[in-house]
Write a protein that holds these residues in place. Sequence first.
Motif, PDB file in Angstrom:
ATOM      1  N   ARG A  78      18.562  38.842  46.680  1.00 48.49           N
ATOM      2  CA  ARG A  78      18.452  38.046  45.449  1.00 48.49           C
ATOM      3  C   ARG A  78      19.815  37.544  44.984  1.00 48.49           C
ATOM      4  NH1 ARG A  78      18.832  40.725  40.888  1.00 48.49           N
ATOM      5  NH2 ARG A  78      17.836  42.591  41.764  1.00 48.49           N
ATOM      6  N   ASN A  79      20.792  38.407  44.978  1.00 41.16           N
ATOM      7  CA  ASN A  79      22.130  38.018  44.511  1.00 41.16           C
ATOM      8  C   ASN A  79      22.844  37.107  45.506  1.00 41.16           C
ATOM      9  OD1 ASN A  79      23.029  39.436  41.866  1.00 41.16           O
ATOM     10  ND2 ASN A  79      21.854  40.996  42.978  1.00 41.16           N
ATOM     11  N   ILE A  80      22.603  37.323  46.809  1.00 40.75           N
ATOM     12  CA  ILE A  80      23.218  36.452  47.818  1.00 40.75           C
ATOM     13  C   ILE A  80      22.696  35.025  47.679  1.00 40.75           C
ATOM     14  CG2 ILE A  80      23.234  35.933  50.298  1.00 40.75           C
ATOM     15  CD1 ILE A  80      23.383  38.988  50.784  1.00 40.75           C
ATOM     16  N   MET A  81      21.389  34.870  47.520  1.00 44.18           N
ATOM     17  CA  MET A  81      20.811  33.534  47.411  1.00 44.18           C
ATOM     18  C   MET A  81      21.313  32.826  46.152  1.00 44.18           C
ATOM     19  SD  MET A  81      19.338  33.291  50.213  1.00 44.18           S
ATOM     20  CE  MET A  81      18.613  31.656  49.972  1.00 44.18           C
ATOM     21  N   ARG A  82      21.512  33.561  45.065  1.00 43.95           N
ATOM     22  CA  ARG A  82      22.030  32.936  43.854  1.00 43.95           C
ATOM     23  C   ARG A  82      23.497  32.547  44.002  1.00 43.95           C
ATOM     24  NH1 ARG A  82      21.990  36.930  40.747  1.00 43.95           N
ATOM     25  NH2 ARG A  82      24.254  37.275  40.732  1.00 43.95           N
ATOM     26  N   GLU A  83      24.296  33.375  44.635  1.00 43.17           N
ATOM     27  CA  GLU A  83      25.732  33.161  44.712  1.00 43.17           C
ATOM     28  C   GLU A  83      26.143  32.164  45.794  1.00 43.17           C
ATOM     29  OE1 GLU A  83      28.063  34.256  42.735  1.00 43.17           O
ATOM     30  OE2 GLU A  83      26.780  35.491  41.491  1.00 43.17           O
ATOM     31  N   SER A  84      25.486  32.189  46.962  1.00 43.68           N
ATOM     32  CA  SER A  84      25.970  31.366  48.077  1.00 43.68           C
ATOM     33  C   SER A  84      24.866  30.676  48.870  1.00 43.68           C
ATOM     34  CB  SER A  84      26.777  32.235  49.048  1.00 43.68           C
ATOM     35  OG  SER A  84      25.922  33.202  49.664  1.00 43.68           O
ATOM     36  N   SER A  85      23.623  30.912  48.521  1.00 39.90           N
ATOM     37  CA  SER A  85      22.476  30.376  49.269  1.00 39.90           C
ATOM     38  C   SER A  85      22.485  30.861  50.716  1.00 39.90           C
ATOM     39  CB  SER A  85      22.467  28.833  49.236  1.00 39.90           C
ATOM     40  OG  SER A  85      22.362  28.362  47.903  1.00 39.90           O
ATOM     41  N   GLY A  86      23.139  31.974  50.959  1.00 44.95           N
ATOM     42  CA  GLY A  86      23.146  32.558  52.298  1.00 44.95           C
ATOM     43  C   GLY A  86      24.227  32.024  53.207  1.00 44.95           C
ATOM     44  N   ASN A  87      25.194  31.291  52.660  1.00 44.07           N
ATOM     45  CA  ASN A  87      26.281  30.740  53.470  1.00 44.07           C
ATOM     46  C   ASN A  87      27.494  31.681  53.420  1.00 44.07           C
ATOM     47  OD1 ASN A  87      28.236  29.243  54.766  1.00 44.07           O
ATOM     48  ND2 ASN A  87      28.356  27.624  53.189  1.00 44.07           N
ATOM     49  N   PRO A  88      27.848  32.326  54.545  1.00 47.32           N
ATOM     50  CA  PRO A  88      28.963  33.277  54.532  1.00 47.32           C
ATOM     51  C   PRO A  88      30.325  32.620  54.334  1.00 47.32           C
ATOM     52  CG  PRO A  88      28.208  32.928  56.768  1.00 47.32           C
ATOM     53  CD  PRO A  88      27.224  32.228  55.878  1.00 47.32           C
ATOM     54  N   ASN A  89      30.396  31.284  54.483  1.00 45.40           N
ATOM     55  CA  ASN A  89      31.672  30.580  54.323  1.00 45.40           C
ATOM     56  C   ASN A  89      31.766  29.813  52.999  1.00 45.40           C
ATOM     57  OD1 ASN A  89      32.722  31.278  56.958  1.00 45.40           O
ATOM     58  ND2 ASN A  89      31.209  29.849  57.816  1.00 45.40           N
ATOM     59  N   ALA A  90      30.844  30.107  52.099  1.00 49.38           N
ATOM     60  CA  ALA A  90      30.843  29.416  50.809  1.00 49.38           C
ATOM     61  C   ALA A  90      32.096  29.772  50.007  1.00 49.38           C
ATOM     62  CB  ALA A  90      29.591  29.794  50.025  1.00 49.38           C
ATOM     63  N   VAL A  91      32.679  28.755  49.348  1.00 48.32           N
ATOM     64  CA  VAL A  91      33.892  28.956  48.549  1.00 48.32           C
ATOM     65  C   VAL A  91      33.696  28.261  47.196  1.00 48.32           C
ATOM     66  CG1 VAL A  91      36.374  28.559  48.360  1.00 48.32           C
ATOM     67  CG2 VAL A  91      35.351  29.037  50.603  1.00 48.32           C
ATOM     68  N   ASN A  92      33.963  28.978  46.135  1.00 49.51           N
ATOM     69  CA  ASN A  92      33.897  28.398  44.795  1.00 49.51           C
ATOM     70  C   ASN A  92      35.298  27.859  44.460  1.00 49.51           C
ATOM     71  OD1 ASN A  92      34.036  27.998  41.955  1.00 49.51           O
ATOM     72  ND2 ASN A  92      32.287  29.385  41.678  1.00 49.51           N
ATOM     73  N   ASP A  93      35.398  26.536  44.342  1.00 52.59           N
ATOM     74  CA  ASP A  93      36.713  25.922  44.090  1.00 52.59           C
ATOM     75  C   ASP A  93      36.826  25.292  42.706  1.00 52.59           C
ATOM     76  OD1 ASP A  93      35.019  23.821  44.446  1.00 52.59           O
ATOM     77  OD2 ASP A  93      36.089  22.932  46.161  1.00 52.59           O
ATOM     78  N   TRP A  94      35.984  25.729  41.767  1.00 54.97           N
ATOM     79  CA  TRP A  94      36.026  25.102  40.468  1.00 54.97           C
ATOM     80  C   TRP A  94      36.100  26.075  39.284  1.00 54.97           C
ATOM     81  CZ3 TRP A  94      32.061  26.715  37.420  1.00 54.97           C
ATOM     82  CH2 TRP A  94      30.904  27.221  38.071  1.00 54.97           C
ATOM     83  N   ASP A  95      35.708  27.371  39.457  1.00 52.87           N
ATOM     84  CA  ASP A  95      35.697  28.285  38.309  1.00 52.87           C
ATOM     85  C   ASP A  95      37.110  28.792  37.989  1.00 52.87           C
ATOM     86  OD1 ASP A  95      36.211  30.153  40.255  1.00 52.87           O
ATOM     87  OD2 ASP A  95      34.413  31.353  39.924  1.00 52.87           O
ATOM     88  N   ILE A  96      37.188  29.704  37.029  1.00 52.25           N
ATOM     89  CA  ILE A  96      38.468  30.211  36.571  1.00 52.25           C
ATOM     90  C   ILE A  96      39.236  30.922  37.675  1.00 52.25           C
ATOM     91  CG2 ILE A  96      37.465  32.344  35.722  1.00 52.25           C
ATOM     92  CD1 ILE A  96      40.432  30.382  34.205  1.00 52.25           C
ATOM     93  N   ASN A  97      38.518  31.573  38.548  1.00 55.47           N
ATOM     94  CA  ASN A  97      39.191  32.261  39.655  1.00 55.47           C
ATOM     95  C   ASN A  97      39.867  31.254  40.581  1.00 55.47           C
ATOM     96  OD1 ASN A  97      38.460  34.976  38.983  1.00 55.47           O
ATOM     97  ND2 ASN A  97      36.396  34.573  39.760  1.00 55.47           N
ATOM     98  N   ALA A  98      39.159  30.165  40.829  1.00 57.56           N
ATOM     99  CA  ALA A  98      39.733  29.117  41.681  1.00 57.56           C
ATOM    100  C   ALA A  98      40.960  28.517  41.016  1.00 57.56           C
ATOM    101  CB  ALA A  98      38.699  28.028  41.953  1.00 57.56           C
ATOM    102  N   ILE A  99      40.871  28.306  39.681  1.00 62.42           N
ATOM    103  CA  ILE A  99      42.004  27.759  38.941  1.00 62.42           C
ATOM    104  C   ILE A  99      43.204  28.700  39.034  1.00 62.42           C
ATOM    105  CG2 ILE A  99      42.832  27.142  36.632  1.00 62.42           C
ATOM    106  CD1 ILE A  99      39.950  26.196  36.026  1.00 62.42           C
ATOM    107  N   ASN A 100      42.932  29.999  39.043  1.00 63.40           N
ATOM    108  CA  ASN A 100      44.001  31.002  39.133  1.00 63.40           C
ATOM    109  C   ASN A 100      44.479  31.228  40.568  1.00 63.40           C
ATOM    110  OD1 ASN A 100      44.010  31.437  36.354  1.00 63.40           O
ATOM    111  ND2 ASN A 100      42.411  33.029  36.513  1.00 63.40           N
ATOM    112  N   GLY A 101      43.897  30.527  41.531  1.00 60.30           N
ATOM    113  CA  GLY A 101      44.336  30.617  42.911  1.00 60.30           C
ATOM    114  C   GLY A 101      43.697  31.731  43.717  1.00 60.30           C
ATOM    115  N   ILE A 102      42.669  32.329  43.155  1.00 65.20           N
ATOM    116  CA  ILE A 102      41.956  33.384  43.898  1.00 65.20           C
ATOM    117  C   ILE A 102      40.456  33.062  43.890  1.00 65.20           C
ATOM    118  CG2 ILE A 102      43.589  35.317  43.666  1.00 65.20           C
ATOM    119  CD1 ILE A 102      42.093  36.133  41.116  1.00 65.20           C
ATOM    120  N   PRO A 103      40.061  32.023  44.626  1.00 64.23           N
ATOM    121  CA  PRO A 103      38.663  31.583  44.593  1.00 64.23           C
ATOM    122  C   PRO A 103      37.703  32.636  45.146  1.00 64.23           C
ATOM    123  CG  PRO A 103      39.809  30.566  46.414  1.00 64.23           C
ATOM    124  CD  PRO A 103      40.858  31.268  45.614  1.00 64.23           C
ATOM    125  N   SER A 104      36.495  32.623  44.632  1.00 63.15           N
ATOM    126  CA  SER A 104      35.429  33.503  45.123  1.00 63.15           C
ATOM    127  C   SER A 104      34.946  32.976  46.461  1.00 63.15           C
ATOM    128  CB  SER A 104      34.276  33.550  44.117  1.00 63.15           C
ATOM    129  OG  SER A 104      34.745  33.968  42.847  1.00 63.15           O
TER     130      SER A 104
END
Length: 211
Positions: free
Chosen positions: A134-160
Amino acid sequence: MLSFNLPRTARVTRAHKVATVVLVAAGATTALAATAEPSNAQTTASHAPAAVKPVSANGLPVAPKAGAGTADGADSSSVADGIKVTAVAKQDNSARKAAEQATQRPDNLDGWIRTSLDIMQSKGIPGSYEGLHRNIMRESSGNPNAVNDWDINAINGIPSKGLLQVIQPTFDTYHVEGTAKKLTDPIANITAAANYAAHRYGSIDNVNSAY
């Protein structure tokens, strides 16, 4: 009274006869003694030690050494060695197959989740298939190479990154021993995220939104 003097020669002859009888008797005795005494060869043979079979401490015959051969002419040690070699070969083959299976990584989401659950169970990390999926599908849709490049972590240089969108510091802190030390490795990402969720929320099953 008339006296007769025997001729000297007659007396000598009689004495010689007596001596001859004595000599004959003595010779017979010597001959008997010589006959009764065994020869050196007979004495040696009669006193030769009999063959002694080895026995063990309990008085039982000592078992023949390995390789002496069986009654039917087969070498028992060769048979035993053959059995040992076969057993070792089978054991090596089984170990090789197990090693090959261990190195065969799943290449789909179902396999990643199930493998992660096995590791989590061995490490005492709570979580269920449903909670992880359930959490994997919400966070990445099952893509192991998914990268979040827009949230606060990404802004701080440590993307999810990865299946459960984990940042590098969190991954380093909650990394599960025995898994890859690569943030986007599917199994390492899942187990690290589940370990983090267990410490903060009690279980990944309790996570229903960004965490």
